[in-house]
Enzyme design. Structure first.
Site, mmCIF file in Angstrom:
data_model
loop_
_atom_site.group_PDB
_atom_site.id
_atom_site.type_symbol
_atom_site.label_atom_id
_atom_site.label_comp_id
_atom_site.label_asym_id
_atom_site.label_seq_id
_atom_site.Cartn_x
_atom_site.Cartn_y
_atom_site.Cartn_z
ATOM 1 N N ARG A 74 -5.199 1.581 -5.044
ATOM 2 C CA ARG A 74 -4.445 0.930 -3.974
ATOM 3 C C ARG A 74 -4.455 -0.590 -4.100
ATOM 4 O O ARG A 74 -5.423 -1.171 -4.558
ATOM 5 C CB ARG A 74 -4.964 1.341 -2.610
ATOM 6 N N ASP B 31 -10.355 -0.628 6.387
ATOM 7 C CA ASP B 31 -10.941 0.442 7.194
ATOM 8 C C ASP B 31 -11.786 -0.131 8.319
ATOM 9 O O ASP B 31 -12.614 -1.020 8.088
ATOM 10 C CB ASP B 31 -11.853 1.331 6.338
ATOM 11 N N ARG C 1 0.836 -1.200 0.000
ATOM 12 C CA ARG C 1 0.000 0.000 0.000
ATOM 13 C C ARG C 1 0.868 1.246 0.000
ATOM 14 O O ARG C 1 1.798 1.381 0.787
ATOM 15 C CB ARG C 1 -0.914 0.009 1.227
ATOM 16 N N ASP D 93 -6.874 -1.720 0.933
ATOM 17 C CA ASP D 93 -7.422 -0.718 1.837
ATOM 18 C C ASP D 93 -8.213 -1.456 2.910
ATOM 19 O O ASP D 93 -9.088 -2.270 2.587
ATOM 20 C CB ASP D 93 -8.338 0.235 1.061
#
Length: 168
Positions: free
Chosen positions: A101, A106, A92, A104
């Protein structure tokens, strides 16, 4: 036992969004899930189907996205550090906001906690604007995604590409 700053006394349900739009996206997401499952005090509960979506507020190839529900004793910021290390291991880079990317990860929801610090905001602040988060999250936790939020993102292109169970 980990210090209080790194662990909670009981496991907390956490929903993590996964996305990738560079490289072998599905292999990267599988590897990331394996890494998340291997985090200290963390156990995968459920994994959503895999979805393909167009980038939002960005360019580049389509994303593959999913949501995973885990139970973890990692404190929120300790979990964030671990997820960022997994992203880094996947190559990343953060050259600019919303850049394409390789991976990711989150934190979407951390139990019922509301967190607002310079490094972490939970619930994820852009979650209500993104079908690629809401659709897989609604698959796992429909009580966490009100119908009006799904209706608000209904025009965003998103397709289920594989049923749950794609990861392991």
């Amino acid at each position: 036992m980990a210090p209080a700053a790194f662990a909670t006394p009981v496991a907390v349900s956490v929903w993590i969004g996964l996305g990738a739009n560079l490289g072998d996206r599905q292999a990267t997401l599988r590897t990331a899930l394996t890494a998340v499952a291997g985090l200290p005090g963390t156990r995968v509960q459920r994994i959503s189907s895999l979805y393909r979506s167009a980038p939002v507020d960005a360019g580049g190839p389509d994303y593959l996205n999913a949501v995973v529900q885990v139970e973890t004793t990692l404190a929120p910021h300790a979990l964030l550090v671990q997820l960022q290390a997994i992203e880094q291991a996947a190559g990343r880079e953060r050259p600019y906001r919303n850049a394409p990317r390789t991976l990711d990860l989150d934190i979407l929801l951390y139990g019922d906690q509301v967190i607002d610090t310079p490094t972490l905001t939970v619930p994820h602040p852009r979650m209500p604007e993104r079908a690629f988060v809401l659709r897989p999250l609604a698959e796992l936790a429909p009580d966490r995604v009100p119908e009006h939020l799904l209706a608000a993102v209904a025009a965003q292109r998103i397709d289920r590409v594989q049923d749950a169970g794609w990861a392991f």
